[in-house]
Design a protein around this motif. Sequence first.
Motif, PDB file in Angstrom:
ATOM      1  N   ARG A 156      46.244  36.008 -39.953  1.00  0.00           N
ATOM      2  CA  ARG A 156      45.817  34.675 -39.491  1.00  0.00           C
ATOM      3  C   ARG A 156      44.559  34.201 -40.222  1.00  0.00           C
ATOM      4  NH1 ARG A 156      46.784  37.190 -34.253  1.00  0.00           N
ATOM      5  NH2 ARG A 156      48.834  36.563 -33.448  1.00  0.00           N
ATOM      6  N   ASP A 157      43.586  35.116 -40.380  1.00  0.00           N
ATOM      7  CA  ASP A 157      42.300  34.718 -40.949  1.00  0.00           C
ATOM      8  C   ASP A 157      42.326  34.571 -42.466  1.00  0.00           C
ATOM      9  OD1 ASP A 157      41.370  34.832 -38.387  1.00  0.00           O
ATOM     10  OD2 ASP A 157      40.394  36.789 -38.604  1.00  0.00           O
ATOM     11  N   LEU A 160      46.828  32.591 -43.351  1.00  0.00           N
ATOM     12  CA  LEU A 160      47.190  31.297 -42.780  1.00  0.00           C
ATOM     13  C   LEU A 160      46.042  30.292 -42.816  1.00  0.00           C
ATOM     14  CD1 LEU A 160      49.367  32.400 -39.732  1.00  0.00           C
ATOM     15  CD2 LEU A 160      50.057  31.837 -42.078  1.00  0.00           C
ATOM     16  N   GLN A 161      44.803  30.763 -42.783  1.00  0.00           N
ATOM     17  CA  GLN A 161      43.675  29.838 -42.856  1.00  0.00           C
ATOM     18  C   GLN A 161      43.136  29.687 -44.270  1.00  0.00           C
ATOM     19  OE1 GLN A 161      40.602  30.707 -39.991  1.00  0.00           O
ATOM     20  NE2 GLN A 161      42.058  31.049 -38.322  1.00  0.00           N
ATOM     21  N   ASP A 167      49.861  22.982 -44.705  1.00  0.00           N
ATOM     22  CA  ASP A 167      49.522  22.975 -43.282  1.00  0.00           C
ATOM     23  C   ASP A 167      50.231  24.147 -42.622  1.00  0.00           C
ATOM     24  OD1 ASP A 167      48.980  22.512 -40.649  1.00  0.00           O
ATOM     25  OD2 ASP A 167      50.158  20.657 -40.494  1.00  0.00           O
ATOM     26  N   THR A 168      49.464  25.153 -42.177  1.00  0.00           N
ATOM     27  CA  THR A 168      50.045  26.353 -41.572  1.00  0.00           C
ATOM     28  C   THR A 168      49.883  26.373 -40.052  1.00  0.00           C
ATOM     29  OG1 THR A 168      47.976  27.585 -41.895  1.00  0.00           O
ATOM     30  CG2 THR A 168      49.626  27.722 -43.655  1.00  0.00           C
ATOM     31  N   SER A 169      49.508  25.244 -39.493  1.00  0.00           N
ATOM     32  CA  SER A 169      49.259  25.193 -38.044  1.00  0.00           C
ATOM     33  C   SER A 169      50.518  25.468 -37.228  1.00  0.00           C
ATOM     34  CB  SER A 169      48.678  23.833 -37.657  1.00  0.00           C
ATOM     35  OG  SER A 169      49.583  22.788 -37.999  1.00  0.00           O
ATOM     36  N   GLY A 170      51.698  25.295 -37.839  1.00  0.00           N
ATOM     37  CA  GLY A 170      52.941  25.518 -37.110  1.00  0.00           C
ATOM     38  C   GLY A 170      53.490  26.924 -37.251  1.00  0.00           C
ATOM     39  N   ARG A 172      53.566  30.957 -36.536  1.00  0.00           N
ATOM     40  CA  ARG A 172      53.199  31.940 -35.518  1.00  0.00           C
ATOM     41  C   ARG A 172      53.381  33.352 -36.079  1.00  0.00           C
ATOM     42  NH1 ARG A 172      56.231  28.130 -32.968  1.00  0.00           N
ATOM     43  NH2 ARG A 172      58.100  29.455 -33.028  1.00  0.00           N
TER      44      ARG A 172
END
Length: 226
Positions: A156-157, A160-161, A167-170, A172
């Motif tokens: 995640r860190d 994805l960020q 845009d990786t907000s979607g 999981r």
Amino acid sequence: MTRKVASVNGSTPFKDVAEVLTAHGVSAVPVVDGEGYVIGVISEADLLRKEEFRQQYYGEDYRPPLRARLRRRIGRPGAAPKDKARAETAAELMTAPAITVRAYANVVAAARAMEAHRVKRLPVVDEEGRLEGIVSRHDLLKVFARTDDDIAAEIRDDILQGPMWMDTSGVRVSVSEGVVTLSGHLARHSDAQTIARMTERVNGVVDVLDKLEWQQDDALFSGRPA
């Protein structure tokens, strides 16, 4: 990797090399020059070459131990065995060039190098080839002891960020026993492939289940419809 590394230089006597291996409880030691560049590696097998050729002193009926004979069959290329048996210094004894790995290399790359060259330890070097540490098979196994939470947090860190172009907000992430499941949606198929490949390289990841969906199938090789 282990940063406190026992090493020798080219002029180190045979006996002193043996004492370094014994004192530090290691099976191999890097040979460095005066500026810290790795120029070779000496393993316990290199030292034991003298045992293999002891028949020249004890007669033709002498046979080296089974372990020594096996080492001769599967040993890596380097100095001729008889030359190593007569070696008096590290420079004469070492296998060169050394098989090394960069500090930024992932665990898979290090493990493949060990397997390909039949070694148990790899010197870790910087961009210029200077010794930074050493990594062993045991060190690599430690990576797979990482917790699922640690692996998920790194994905995640750091993945994805990290990318600014998507845009990786979607997306999981879930991890169970080292197996990562990626789900959710992205704009493009190529972005999904990139995320999956980067996740595979995270230390401790056993496998990646790619369940990502996308809107635009822009990938060169499409595995499923958009």
